[in-house]
Design a protein around this motif. Structure first.
Motif, PDB file in Angstrom:
ATOM      1  N   UNK A 122      -9.993 -28.618  22.990  1.00 25.95           N
ATOM      2  CA  UNK A 122      -8.693 -28.272  23.551  1.00 25.95           C
ATOM      3  C   UNK A 122      -8.837 -27.810  24.999  1.00 25.95           C
ATOM      4  N   UNK A 123     -10.007 -27.302  25.348  1.00 27.02           N
ATOM      5  CA  UNK A 123     -10.332 -26.905  26.716  1.00 27.02           C
ATOM      6  C   UNK A 123     -11.791 -27.276  26.952  1.00 27.02           C
ATOM      7  N   UNK A 124     -12.049 -28.547  27.298  1.00 28.83           N
ATOM      8  CA  UNK A 124     -13.432 -29.042  27.308  1.00 28.83           C
ATOM      9  C   UNK A 124     -14.349 -28.318  28.292  1.00 28.83           C
ATOM     10  N   UNK A 125     -15.569 -28.115  27.832  1.00 27.68           N
ATOM     11  CA  UNK A 125     -16.622 -27.523  28.661  1.00 27.68           C
ATOM     12  C   UNK A 125     -17.100 -28.570  29.669  1.00 27.68           C
ATOM     13  N   UNK A 130     -18.585 -33.657  26.826  1.00 30.77           N
ATOM     14  CA  UNK A 130     -17.347 -33.004  26.390  1.00 30.77           C
ATOM     15  C   UNK A 130     -16.116 -33.791  26.852  1.00 30.77           C
ATOM     16  N   UNK A 131     -15.192 -33.982  25.913  1.00 28.76           N
ATOM     17  CA  UNK A 131     -13.947 -34.702  26.196  1.00 28.76           C
ATOM     18  C   UNK A 131     -12.774 -33.794  25.857  1.00 28.76           C
ATOM     19  N   UNK A 132     -11.721 -33.936  26.613  1.00 27.53           N
ATOM     20  CA  UNK A 132     -10.511 -33.177  26.335  1.00 27.53           C
ATOM     21  C   UNK A 132      -9.622 -33.911  25.348  1.00 27.53           C
ATOM     22  N   UNK A 173     -12.146 -31.531  16.327  1.00 31.13           N
ATOM     23  CA  UNK A 173     -11.687 -30.763  17.490  1.00 31.13           C
ATOM     24  C   UNK A 173     -12.203 -29.330  17.413  1.00 31.13           C
ATOM     25  N   UNK A 174     -12.688 -28.843  18.550  1.00 26.12           N
ATOM     26  CA  UNK A 174     -13.009 -27.415  18.688  1.00 26.12           C
ATOM     27  C   UNK A 174     -12.515 -26.985  20.073  1.00 26.12           C
ATOM     28  N   UNK A 175     -12.948 -25.851  20.538  1.00 25.15           N
ATOM     29  CA  UNK A 175     -12.468 -25.360  21.837  1.00 25.15           C
ATOM     30  C   UNK A 175     -13.031 -26.188  22.991  1.00 25.15           C
ATOM     31  N   UNK A 176     -14.350 -26.197  23.150  1.00 22.22           N
ATOM     32  CA  UNK A 176     -14.945 -26.807  24.335  1.00 22.22           C
ATOM     33  C   UNK A 176     -15.575 -28.169  24.139  1.00 22.22           C
ATOM     34  N   UNK A 177     -15.614 -28.685  22.901  1.00 29.06           N
ATOM     35  CA  UNK A 177     -16.292 -29.946  22.591  1.00 29.06           C
ATOM     36  C   UNK A 177     -17.737 -29.892  23.105  1.00 29.06           C
ATOM     37  N   UNK A 198      -7.422 -36.839  26.524  1.00 36.23           N
ATOM     38  CA  UNK A 198      -7.956 -38.199  26.654  1.00 36.23           C
ATOM     39  C   UNK A 198      -7.722 -39.041  25.402  1.00 36.23           C
ATOM     40  N   UNK A 199      -7.568 -38.380  24.263  1.00 38.04           N
ATOM     41  CA  UNK A 199      -7.496 -39.099  22.994  1.00 38.04           C
ATOM     42  C   UNK A 199      -6.110 -39.053  22.344  1.00 38.04           C
ATOM     43  N   UNK A 200      -5.173 -38.372  22.961  1.00 38.88           N
ATOM     44  CA  UNK A 200      -3.838 -38.219  22.356  1.00 38.88           C
ATOM     45  C   UNK A 200      -3.127 -39.541  22.103  1.00 38.88           C
ATOM     46  N   UNK A 201      -3.396 -40.549  22.873  1.00 46.56           N
ATOM     47  CA  UNK A 201      -2.708 -41.842  22.702  1.00 46.56           C
ATOM     48  C   UNK A 201      -3.334 -42.707  21.611  1.00 46.56           C
ATOM     49  N   UNK A 202      -4.500 -42.308  21.135  1.00 49.85           N
ATOM     50  CA  UNK A 202      -5.165 -43.065  20.077  1.00 49.85           C
ATOM     51  C   UNK A 202      -4.655 -42.609  18.716  1.00 49.85           C
ATOM     52  N   UNK A 203      -4.704 -43.527  17.755  1.00 51.13           N
ATOM     53  CA  UNK A 203      -4.282 -43.202  16.394  1.00 51.13           C
ATOM     54  C   UNK A 203      -5.469 -42.633  15.620  1.00 51.13           C
ATOM     55  N   UNK A 204      -5.244 -41.535  14.912  1.00 51.92           N
ATOM     56  CA  UNK A 204      -6.240 -40.958  14.021  1.00 51.92           C
ATOM     57  C   UNK A 204      -5.594 -40.721  12.668  1.00 51.92           C
ATOM     58  N   UNK A 205      -6.339 -41.004  11.614  1.00 52.31           N
ATOM     59  CA  UNK A 205      -5.855 -40.747  10.267  1.00 52.31           C
ATOM     60  C   UNK A 205      -6.031 -39.278   9.902  1.00 52.31           C
ATOM     61  N   UNK A 206      -7.132 -38.697  10.374  1.00 55.76           N
ATOM     62  CA  UNK A 206      -7.467 -37.309  10.051  1.00 55.76           C
ATOM     63  C   UNK A 206      -7.910 -36.600  11.329  1.00 55.76           C
TER      64      UNK A 206
END
Length: 171
Positions: A78-81, A104-106, A48-52, A109-117
């Motif tokens: 966090x605020x996609x370009x 660029x993705x916000x 994750x970065x600011x604008x992806x 869009x991915x909050x519902x997916x599971x991530x380990x890291x």
């Protein structure tokens, strides 16, 4: 076994007598069962970065190139370009990495997916349920010259390599 006349060679010995097999051959023996190897499950990693548009795209490209055996990766901002910075593509292209099909993705869009890291380079608090969050302090190259992009890419490449080694050696 009685040798046939055809089995005699000119020197009087039996042709092939040294090579006749007695009992089962190694060829006929069943192959040993392969030993069960522990195949590590791939960790799901989100950069994750600011604008992806720069840093997280670079990290995703390096992780896909070097760590595909140990991780499945995605990136977000966090605020996609609206587009990936051309110097990001150019800098990765110099390293024979292409991200032409990326966009660029916000984070939403991915909050519902599971991530380990979750690797956070945004400087903004980011967290996803159940994910270990790693903070990387990497300067944003947006608006900087090519040389700055190269420096940032080198830093990210090193950090990604360390993460890959950590994941490969983790129990």
């Amino acid at each position: 076994m009685v040798p046939d006349a055809d089995d005699k060679n000119p020197t009087g010995g039996l042709r092939g007598s040294r090579h006749r097999l007695r009992g089962p051959s190694r060829i006929d023996a069943p192959a040993p069962a392969p030993s069960p190897k522990s195949v590590p499950t791939k960790k799901r990693v989100l950069f994750v970065c600011i604008g992806n548009s720069c840093r997280s795209q670079m990290a995703e490209a390096f992780a896909r190139a070097y760590g595909a055996d140990i991780m499945e990766v995605q990136s977000a901002g966090v605020s996609p370009a609206t587009y990936i910075a051309p110097l990001t593509k150019q800098t990765l292209g110099e390293r024979n990495l292409t991200i032409d099909d990326h966009f660029p993705k916000g984070l939403d869009l991915l909050r519902r997916q599971h991530f380990d890291v979750v690797v956070n380079m945004s400087g903004v608090p980011v967290g996803l349920p159940g994910a270990r969050v790693i903070e990387w302090t990497v300067p944003d190259p947006i608006g900087q010259p090519e040389s700055y992009y190269r420096t940032v890419a080198t830093q990210i490449e090193g950090l990604v390599m360390r993460l890959i080694m950590e994941l490969r050696t983790a129990p």
